[in-house]
Design an enzyme around this catalytic site. Structure first.
Site, PDB file in Angstrom:
ATOM      1  N   ARG A  93      44.453  43.675  -2.091  1.00 43.58           N
ATOM      2  CA  ARG A  93      44.797  42.441  -1.365  1.00 43.58           C
ATOM      3  C   ARG A  93      43.748  41.369  -1.657  1.00 43.58           C
ATOM      4  O   ARG A  93      44.080  40.199  -1.860  1.00 43.58           O
ATOM      5  CB  ARG A  93      44.871  42.728   0.146  1.00 43.58           C
ATOM      6  CG  ARG A  93      45.101  41.466   0.970  1.00 43.58           C
ATOM      7  CD  ARG A  93      45.306  41.751   2.448  1.00 43.58           C
ATOM      8  NE  ARG A  93      45.505  40.505   3.183  1.00 43.58           N
ATOM      9  CZ  ARG A  93      45.798  40.440   4.482  1.00 43.58           C
ATOM     10  NH1 ARG A  93      45.928  41.527   5.195  1.00 43.58           N
ATOM     11  NH2 ARG A  93      45.962  39.269   5.079  1.00 43.58           N
ATOM     12  N   ASP A 170      57.224  41.309  11.962  1.00 40.52           N
ATOM     13  CA  ASP A 170      56.804  41.027  13.344  1.00 40.52           C
ATOM     14  C   ASP A 170      56.432  39.562  13.583  1.00 40.52           C
ATOM     15  O   ASP A 170      56.067  39.184  14.684  1.00 40.52           O
ATOM     16  CB  ASP A 170      55.648  41.938  13.750  1.00 40.52           C
ATOM     17  CG  ASP A 170      54.389  41.675  12.928  1.00 40.52           C
ATOM     18  OD1 ASP A 170      54.361  40.706  12.134  1.00 40.52           O
ATOM     19  OD2 ASP A 170      53.420  42.437  13.086  1.00 40.52           O
ATOM     20  N   HIS A 201      59.438  35.653   6.023  1.00 44.37           N
ATOM     21  CA  HIS A 201      58.304  34.719   5.980  1.00 44.37           C
ATOM     22  C   HIS A 201      58.762  33.352   5.456  1.00 44.37           C
ATOM     23  O   HIS A 201      58.010  32.663   4.742  1.00 44.37           O
ATOM     24  CB  HIS A 201      57.144  35.271   5.121  1.00 44.37           C
ATOM     25  CG  HIS A 201      56.460  36.448   5.758  1.00 44.37           C
ATOM     26  ND1 HIS A 201      55.355  37.063   5.224  1.00 44.37           N
ATOM     27  CD2 HIS A 201      56.721  37.125   6.915  1.00 44.37           C
ATOM     28  CE1 HIS A 201      54.970  38.071   6.008  1.00 44.37           C
ATOM     29  NE2 HIS A 201      55.799  38.129   7.041  1.00 44.37           N
ATOM     30  N   TYR A 264      54.776  30.757   8.307  1.00 40.12           N
ATOM     31  CA  TYR A 264      54.538  31.000   6.877  1.00 40.12           C
ATOM     32  C   TYR A 264      55.007  29.843   5.998  1.00 40.12           C
ATOM     33  O   TYR A 264      54.609  29.758   4.828  1.00 40.12           O
ATOM     34  CB  TYR A 264      55.211  32.303   6.431  1.00 40.12           C
ATOM     35  CG  TYR A 264      54.335  33.516   6.682  1.00 40.12           C
ATOM     36  CD1 TYR A 264      53.336  33.866   5.783  1.00 40.12           C
ATOM     37  CD2 TYR A 264      54.486  34.283   7.826  1.00 40.12           C
ATOM     38  CE1 TYR A 264      52.514  34.959   6.008  1.00 40.12           C
ATOM     39  CE2 TYR A 264      53.673  35.389   8.058  1.00 40.12           C
ATOM     40  CZ  TYR A 264      52.687  35.716   7.141  1.00 40.12           C
ATOM     41  OH  TYR A 264      51.874  36.796   7.363  1.00 40.12           O
ATOM     42  N   ARG A 286      41.111  36.102   3.646  1.00 34.52           N
ATOM     43  CA  ARG A 286      41.653  36.848   4.793  1.00 34.52           C
ATOM     44  C   ARG A 286      41.422  38.358   4.649  1.00 34.52           C
ATOM     45  O   ARG A 286      41.136  39.035   5.633  1.00 34.52           O
ATOM     46  CB  ARG A 286      43.151  36.528   4.929  1.00 34.52           C
ATOM     47  CG  ARG A 286      43.852  37.265   6.049  1.00 34.52           C
ATOM     48  CD  ARG A 286      43.398  36.833   7.431  1.00 34.52           C
ATOM     49  NE  ARG A 286      43.887  37.755   8.445  1.00 34.52           N
ATOM     50  CZ  ARG A 286      43.310  37.981   9.618  1.00 34.52           C
ATOM     51  NH1 ARG A 286      42.204  37.327   9.960  1.00 34.52           N
ATOM     52  NH2 ARG A 286      43.807  38.834  10.464  1.00 34.52           N
TER      53      ARG A 286
HETATM   54  P1  NAD Z   1      46.123  49.601   5.624  1.00 37.47           P
HETATM   55  O1  NAD Z   1      45.578  49.508   4.227  1.00 37.47           O
HETATM   56  O2  NAD Z   1      45.179  49.754   6.754  1.00 37.47           O
HETATM   57  O3  NAD Z   1      47.139  50.838   5.683  1.00 37.47           O
HETATM   58  C1  NAD Z   1      48.018  51.163   4.691  1.00 37.47           C
HETATM   59  C2  NAD Z   1      47.984  52.664   4.425  1.00 37.47           C
HETATM   60  O4  NAD Z   1      48.971  52.947   3.421  1.00 37.47           O
HETATM   61  C3  NAD Z   1      46.643  53.192   3.888  1.00 37.47           C
HETATM   62  O5  NAD Z   1      46.170  54.252   4.698  1.00 37.47           O
HETATM   63  C4  NAD Z   1      46.985  53.666   2.478  1.00 37.47           C
HETATM   64  O6  NAD Z   1      46.244  54.792   2.073  1.00 37.47           O
HETATM   65  C5  NAD Z   1      48.455  53.987   2.610  1.00 37.47           C
HETATM   66  N1  NAD Z   1      49.184  54.016   1.338  1.00 37.47           N
HETATM   67  C6  NAD Z   1      49.070  53.177   0.293  1.00 37.47           C
HETATM   68  N2  NAD Z   1      49.935  53.502  -0.665  1.00 37.47           N
HETATM   69  C7  NAD Z   1      50.627  54.582  -0.232  1.00 37.47           C
HETATM   70  C8  NAD Z   1      51.662  55.379  -0.774  1.00 37.47           C
HETATM   71  N3  NAD Z   1      52.172  55.115  -1.989  1.00 37.47           N
HETATM   72  N4  NAD Z   1      52.120  56.420  -0.048  1.00 37.47           N
HETATM   73  C9  NAD Z   1      51.620  56.697   1.163  1.00 37.47           C
HETATM   74  N5  NAD Z   1      50.641  55.963   1.751  1.00 37.47           N
HETATM   75  C10 NAD Z   1      50.154  54.922   1.051  1.00 37.47           C
HETATM   76  O7  NAD Z   1      47.034  48.322   5.809  1.00 37.47           O
HETATM   77  P2  NAD Z   1      47.496  47.538   7.128  1.00 37.47           P
HETATM   78  O8  NAD Z   1      46.783  46.246   7.178  1.00 37.47           O
HETATM   79  O9  NAD Z   1      47.409  48.431   8.296  1.00 37.47           O
HETATM   80  O10 NAD Z   1      49.006  47.199   6.778  1.00 37.47           O
HETATM   81  C11 NAD Z   1      49.941  48.186   6.465  1.00 37.47           C
HETATM   82  C12 NAD Z   1      51.188  47.568   5.926  1.00 37.47           C
HETATM   83  O11 NAD Z   1      51.940  46.954   6.953  1.00 37.47           O
HETATM   84  C13 NAD Z   1      50.982  46.479   4.873  1.00 37.47           C
HETATM   85  O12 NAD Z   1      52.008  46.568   3.903  1.00 37.47           O
HETATM   86  C14 NAD Z   1      51.148  45.220   5.665  1.00 37.47           C
HETATM   87  O13 NAD Z   1      51.462  44.120   4.861  1.00 37.47           O
HETATM   88  C15 NAD Z   1      52.286  45.645   6.535  1.00 37.47           C
HETATM   89  N6  NAD Z   1      52.553  44.818   7.704  1.00 37.47           N
HETATM   90  C16 NAD Z   1      53.789  44.266   7.754  1.00 37.47           C
HETATM   91  C17 NAD Z   1      54.146  43.500   8.812  1.00 37.47           C
HETATM   92  C18 NAD Z   1      55.486  42.862   8.790  1.00 37.47           C
HETATM   93  O14 NAD Z   1      55.701  41.897   9.484  1.00 37.47           O
HETATM   94  N7  NAD Z   1      56.434  43.350   7.999  1.00 37.47           N
HETATM   95  C19 NAD Z   1      53.242  43.278   9.846  1.00 37.47           C
HETATM   96  C20 NAD Z   1      51.979  43.846   9.770  1.00 37.47           C
HETATM   97  C21 NAD Z   1      51.645  44.641   8.688  1.00 37.47           C
HETATM   98  C1  G6P Z   2      52.088  38.947  10.292  1.00 36.89           C
HETATM   99  C2  G6P Z   2      53.193  39.145   9.290  1.00 36.89           C
HETATM  100  C3  G6P Z   2      52.912  40.358   8.432  1.00 36.89           C
HETATM  101  C4  G6P Z   2      51.561  40.246   7.774  1.00 36.89           C
HETATM  102  C5  G6P Z   2      50.504  40.018   8.817  1.00 36.89           C
HETATM  103  C6  G6P Z   2      49.178  39.690   8.144  1.00 36.89           C
HETATM  104  O1  G6P Z   2      52.087  39.968  11.230  1.00 36.89           O
HETATM  105  O2  G6P Z   2      54.442  39.285   9.882  1.00 36.89           O
HETATM  106  O3  G6P Z   2      53.935  40.478   7.491  1.00 36.89           O
HETATM  107  O4  G6P Z   2      51.275  41.416   7.051  1.00 36.89           O
HETATM  108  O5  G6P Z   2      50.839  38.922   9.638  1.00 36.89           O
HETATM  109  O6  G6P Z   2      48.180  39.809   9.078  1.00 36.89           O
HETATM  110  P1  G6P Z   2      46.671  40.077   8.675  1.00 36.89           P
HETATM  111  O7  G6P Z   2      46.001  40.121  10.000  1.00 36.89           O
HETATM  112  O8  G6P Z   2      46.665  41.409   7.940  1.00 36.89           O
HETATM  113  O9  G6P Z   2      46.255  38.949   7.812  1.00 36.89           O
HETATM  114 MN    MN Z   3      55.927  39.917   8.261  1.00 36.69          MN
END
Ligand code: NAD
Ligand code: G6P
Ligand code: MN
Length: 443
Positions: A93, A170, A201, A264, A286
Site C-alpha cells: 500500500r 463501509d 467509492h 472519495y 496514509r
Molecule cells: P491488513 O493488512 O491489516 O489485513 C489484511 C490481512 O490479509 C493480512 O493479515 C494479510 O496477511 C492477509 N492476506 C493477504 N493476502 C492474503 C491472501 N491471499 N490470502 C489470505 N490472507 C491474505 O489490512 P486492513 O487494513 O485490516 O484491511 C483489510 C482489507 O479490508 C483491505 O483490503 C482493505 O482495503 C479492506 N477494507 C475494505 C473496506 C471497504 O469498504 N470495502 C473497509 C475497510 C477495509
Molecule cells: C473506508 C473505505 C474503505 C477503505 C478505508 C481506508 O472505510 O470504505 O474501502 O479501505 O476507508 O481506511 P484507512 O484507515 O485504511 O485509510
Molecule cells: Mn470502501
C-alpha cells in the site's frame, strides 16, 4: 434458530477483532456456533487469533474457535466467508501511494494509479478464496470487503459469474452515520431510508427520508454546504487526514448541489488539490499513518490480552465497518428483507448506464441473496464521470486476464487522476517493477 459457522479470511486483519466483537453483540438475533480465521501469513494471524481465543473463551465459550492457514480446514463447514484480505499488505500500500507521487499524481489506496496497482494484486487473492469456498462449502456466501472493491467486483462478475459473492463497502454507512448525527436521529442511520447510486467509492445520494417519508436532504445539504461532513471539528477520535476528507466534501458538494457526494469523489474532482496537500509530506502517506495508529493499536491490544491472559478490559473496538458486514449476514440468515447498499451488476437498475457495470445501489437482502432497487435515469454529469471510471475498472480486469501491458496503460491513461498517456506510462513502468511478485506478467 439456526446457528451459523463463519470463517474470517484475512484473519490477521486490523478489522478482525471488531468483527468478532460485533458477532457476539448480535448473537441473540444471529446465533453463531463456530468462528474460524484463515490467513496466508501464519505469524500475523496468530497474534490476533490468540487474543480472540481468550476473548471468546471468556465471553462465548459455546462458540468453537480455531485458526489456520490450511484452506480445507478453513473453508469446510461454513455458512459465510467474511473476507478482508490485503494482498501485499501495508508495505505494498505504501508503494501504491508513493510511486505516483514521484510523477506528480496523488497516490491512494483504492483511487487512481494506487488503486489500479492494488486491483492487479487483489484479483488473484480474492478468486483463490472464492474457489476454496466453492470447493469446500458450495452453499456458503462470501461477503467481501477486500479492496479495491470496484475492480474485485468486476473481476468476479467476469470470471466467476455464478458465484455467491457479495461485494460491500463501509464508506456510505460511515457517511450516513455522520448525516444522522447532523440530524440528531435517535437510532442513527437506521432511521433513514436512502437512494444512492454510483460505482464503489464513486457515488451520490439522491434522496434521503425518515421512516415517515419526510425529506431530510435540505437539512443535510445546509450542513454540508458549510462544513462538509464534519460534525465535530475537535473530535480526537477522527484522525486529521479523515477530518480533512470530511471537510473537503463541502467543495465536492458544490459541484453538484442536487445530490450529496461520497467523500472519495474528492480524488476525481480535485486531484490537483489532493496532490499538493499530500506532497507536503511525500514520505509520510496514509499507509504510514495506518501502520503508526490502527495497526499498532490493534496489535498492542492483542498482545496485552495474551500477556494478561484475559480480555476483561481489552482495547478492541467494533465500529460501522463490523456492524455492516454482520448486519448483511444476519439479513441473509434470517430472511430479513433489509435494505442495504451493495455492489452488484447494473443490468438495468440504472436505466441509462452500462448493464454490465458493477454499481453500488440499494438492494433488498434476504435468504435468496439480493434484489436490486431500480434507480431510473441518472444525470449527465454523474453518467459521464461514471462511464470514464467504469471503463478504467474494466480495462484493469482486461489487463489482468490477458496479461496486457497495453490495456493497463489505457486504464491509467483514462483515469481522470492522470494528466497524460506519457505520465501514465512512466507510472506504469514503476508499478510493474514494484509489483513483480504480485502481478501477472504483462506483455
Ligand atoms: P491488513 O493488512 O491489516 O489485513 C489484511 C490481512 O490479509 C493480512 O493479515 C494479510 O496477511 C492477509 N492476506 C493477504 N493476502 C492474503 C491472501 N491471499 N490470502 C489470505 N490472507 C491474505 O489490512 P486492513 O487494513 O485490516 O484491511 C483489510 C482489507 O479490508 C483491505 O483490503 C482493505 O482495503 C479492506 N477494507 C475494505 C473496506 C471497504 O469498504 N470495502 C473497509 C475497510 C477495509
Ligand atoms: C473506508 C473505505 C474503505 C477503505 C478505508 C481506508 O472505510 O470504505 O474501502 O479501505 O476507508 O481506511 P484507512 O484507515 O485504511 O485509510
Ligand atoms: Mn470502501
Amino acid at each position: 434458530m439456526k446457528k451459523s459457522s463463519i470463517v474470517i479470511a484475512g484473519g490477521g486483519s486490523t478489522f478482525t477483532p471488531g468483527i468478532v466483537l460485533m458477532l457476539l453483540k448480535h448473537s441473540d438475533r444471529f446465533p453463531i456456533r463456530q468462528i474460524k480465521f484463515y490467513d496466508n501469513d501464519a505469524e500475523r494471524q496468530k497474534k490476533i487469533a490468540e487474543a480472540c481465543k481468550i476473548l471468546l473463551a471468556e465471553r462465548a465459550p459455546e462458540i468453537a474457535f480455531s485458526y489456520t492457514t490450511d484452506p480445507e480446514e478453513a473453508f469446510t463447514d461454513v455458512d459465510f466467508v467474511m473476507a478482508h484480505i490485503r494482498v501485499g499488505k501495508y508495505a505494498m500500500r505504501e508503494k501504491d501511494e508513493k510511486i505516483p507521487m514521484r510523477h506528480g499524481v496523488f497516490g491512494q489506496e483504492t483511487c487512481g494509479p494506487g488503486g489500479i496497482a492494488y486491483g492487479m494484486r487483489s484479483i488473484g487473492g480474492v478468486l483463490e478464496i472464492l474457489d476454496y469456498m466453492e470447493k469446500y462449502s458450495p452453499k456458503a456466501w462470501m461477503l467481501n470487503y477486500s479492496n479495491p472493491a470496484a475492480i474485485v467486483a468486476e473481476a468476479t462478475r467476469r470470471l466467476r459469474p455464478d458465484s455467491r459473492i457479495i461485494n460491500i463497502c463501509d464508506m456510505p454507512v460511515g457517511i450516513e452515520e455522520r448525516m444522522a448525527e447532523i440530524l440528531k436521529l435517535p437510532n442513527g442511520r437506521k432511521d433513514m431510508e436512502v437512494r444512492y447510486y454510483g460505482l464503489n467509492h464513486f457515488g451520490w445520494w439522491c434522496d434521503i427520508r425518515d421512516k415517515q417519508g419526510h425529506d431530510l436532504m435540505p437539512q443535510i445539504k445546509a450542513h454540508v454546504k458549510e462544513h462538509g461532513y464534519v460534525v465535530n471539528p475537535n473530535d480526537k477520535n477522527v484522525e486529521a487526514s479523515w477530518q480533512d476528507t470530511f471537510a473537503k466534501a463541502k467543495d465536492v458538494y458544490a459541484v453538484d448541489p442536487d445530490t450529496l457526494p461520497n467523500t472519495y469523489l474528492k480524488y476525481y474532482l480535485y486531484p490537483d488539490y489532493v496532490f499538493q496537500h499530500d506532497n507536503e509530506h511525500p514520505d509520510h502517506t496514509r499507509a504510514n499513518e495506518v501502520m503508526e495508529h490502527r495497526e499498532k493499536h490493534v496489535f498492542a491490544a492483542a498482545k496485552d490480552i495474551v500477556d494478561k491472559g484475559t480480555a476483561k478490559d481489552c482495547a478492541f473496538e467494533a465500529d460501522d465497518h463490523a456492524s455492516y458486514i454482520v448486519d448483511l449476514a444476519e439479513a441473509i440468515t434470517t430472511n430479513q428483507k433489509a435494505r442495504m447498499l451493495l455492489i452488484v451488476e447494473n443490468n438495468g437498475a440504472i436505466a441509462n448506464f452500462d448493464p454490465t457495470a458493477m454499481v453500488e445501489i440499494p438492494c433488498i437482502v434476504g435468504a435468496n441473496g439480493y434484489e436490486k432497487i431500480s434507480i431510473g435515469k441518472i444525470p449527465q454529469f454523474q453518467k459521464g464521470l461514471m462511464e470514464q471510471q467504469v471503463s478504467v475498472e474494466k480495462l484493469v480486469v482486461d489487463a489482468w486476464i490477458n496479461g496486457s501491458y497495453q490495456k493497463l496503460w489505457q486504464a491509467l491513461t483514462l483515469s481522470k487522476t492522470v494528466p497524460s498517456a506519457s505520465v501514465a506510462k512512466a507510472i506504469l513502468d514503476d508499478l510493474i517493477e514494484a509489483n513483480k511478485a504480485y502481478w501477472p506478467e504483462l506483455h
